[in-house]
Design a protein around this motif. Structure first.
Motif, mmCIF file in Angstrom:
data_model
loop_
_atom_site.group_PDB
_atom_site.id
_atom_site.type_symbol
_atom_site.label_atom_id
_atom_site.label_comp_id
_atom_site.label_asym_id
_atom_site.label_seq_id
_atom_site.Cartn_x
_atom_site.Cartn_y
_atom_site.Cartn_z
ATOM 1 N N ALA A 113 -7.126 10.053 0.084
ATOM 2 C CA ALA A 113 -6.008 10.432 0.935
ATOM 3 C C ALA A 113 -6.483 10.680 2.361
ATOM 4 O O ALA A 113 -7.651 11.014 2.596
ATOM 5 N N ASP A 114 -5.565 10.500 3.288
ATOM 6 C CA ASP A 114 -5.726 10.906 4.686
ATOM 7 C C ASP A 114 -6.618 10.016 5.536
ATOM 8 O O ASP A 114 -7.141 10.460 6.552
ATOM 9 N N ARG B 115 -0.096 14.178 7.378
ATOM 10 C CA ARG B 115 -0.903 14.508 6.207
ATOM 11 C C ARG B 115 -0.081 15.084 5.057
ATOM 12 O O ARG B 115 -0.493 15.035 3.914
ATOM 13 N N SER C 292 -3.309 7.047 4.367
ATOM 14 C CA SER C 292 -3.372 6.664 2.953
ATOM 15 C C SER C 292 -3.011 7.881 2.108
ATOM 16 O O SER C 292 -3.192 9.021 2.536
ATOM 17 N N THR C 293 -2.496 7.622 0.890
ATOM 18 C CA THR C 293 -2.104 8.722 0.009
ATOM 19 C C THR C 293 -3.150 9.032 -1.056
ATOM 20 O O THR C 293 -3.159 10.117 -1.607
ATOM 21 N N MET D 247 6.546 9.747 2.056
ATOM 22 C CA MET D 247 5.787 8.565 1.665
ATOM 23 C C MET D 247 6.677 7.335 1.615
ATOM 24 O O MET D 247 7.902 7.426 1.551
ATOM 25 N N TRP E 173 0.850 -1.182 0.000
ATOM 26 C CA TRP E 173 0.000 0.000 0.000
ATOM 27 C C TRP E 173 0.888 1.235 0.000
ATOM 28 O O TRP E 173 2.019 1.186 0.454
ATOM 29 N N SER E 174 0.358 2.327 -0.440
ATOM 30 C CA SER E 174 1.072 3.592 -0.407
ATOM 31 C C SER E 174 0.669 4.336 0.859
ATOM 32 O O SER E 174 -0.522 4.483 1.136
ATOM 33 N N GLY E 175 1.654 4.774 1.645
ATOM 34 C CA GLY E 175 1.358 5.484 2.890
ATOM 35 C C GLY E 175 2.187 6.745 3.013
ATOM 36 O O GLY E 175 3.214 6.915 2.364
ATOM 37 N N ARG E 176 1.720 7.634 3.874
ATOM 38 C CA ARG E 176 2.387 8.912 4.119
ATOM 39 C C ARG E 176 2.397 9.160 5.622
ATOM 40 O O ARG E 176 1.382 9.007 6.290
ATOM 41 N N PHE F 282 -3.122 7.530 -3.908
ATOM 42 C CA PHE F 282 -2.476 7.289 -5.202
ATOM 43 C C PHE F 282 -2.886 5.982 -5.863
ATOM 44 O O PHE F 282 -2.815 5.864 -7.073
ATOM 45 N N GLN F 283 -3.284 4.988 -5.107
ATOM 46 C CA GLN F 283 -3.588 3.687 -5.701
ATOM 47 C C GLN F 283 -5.025 3.568 -6.190
ATOM 48 O O GLN F 283 -5.387 2.575 -6.801
#
Length: 160
Positions: free
Chosen positions: A107-108, A62, A98-99, A66, A56-59, A101-102
């Protein structure tokens, strides 16, 4: 929900007759759960964060750095964020979001909380140890999200 293997999965009692689609995001009141990978007329199969076959894509924060969020297959309550640049400033207790992007989640949405940061001695990256935002051992109700516009699924609190 299965939690005893590396390839865990869950079922929800909604399916294609209820507008559930492959790729829909699955969340709980506490954060990200996973995504739908197969549907039947009245049921859907999903893969949770606690599945070693997913990334998963994470950040962090906020607007922070990433990385890739994965489950290393150990504790059900803990994941990792990998490939984080060594220059990143990360504090224990920071939230990983979450970003968007997927295309599975906006996001967030909370993914987890930072519990430890370590430098990989063989490269220039950090590994961020997380405690998942969701308690997978106690998960009972979820919501389904249709991307990419992410209006909430019309049936709140779908049993998982």
């Amino acid at each position: 929900m299965t939690l005893a293997s590396y390839a865990n999965w869950f079922m929800v009692n909604r399916g294609s007759a209820d507008s559930v689609r492959v790729g829909d995001g699955v969340v709980s009141a506490r954060g990200v759960v996973g995504r739908i990978v197969e549907t039947d007329e009245h049921y859907a199969l999903g893969l949770p964060l606690v599945n070693t076959e997913l990334e998963w894509s994470g950040r962090v924060g906020r607007a922070g750095v990433m990385g890739r969020v994965v489950w290393p297959g150990k504790e059900v309550s803990a994941g990792q964020m990998q490939d984080v640049p060594r220059s990143a400033t990360i504090t224990i207790g920071d939230t990983v979001f979450s970003t968007g992007f997927q295309g599975v989640f906006p996001a967030d949405l909370p993914i987890g909380i930072v519990k430890r940061v370590t430098q990989n001695p063989s490269d220039e990256f950090l590994t961020v140890e997380l405690t998942w935002a969701v308690d997978f051992n106690a998960l009972r109700y979820v919501e389904l999200l249709h991307g990419p516009n992410w209006p909430a699924f019309p049936h709140n609190e779908t049993p998982a």
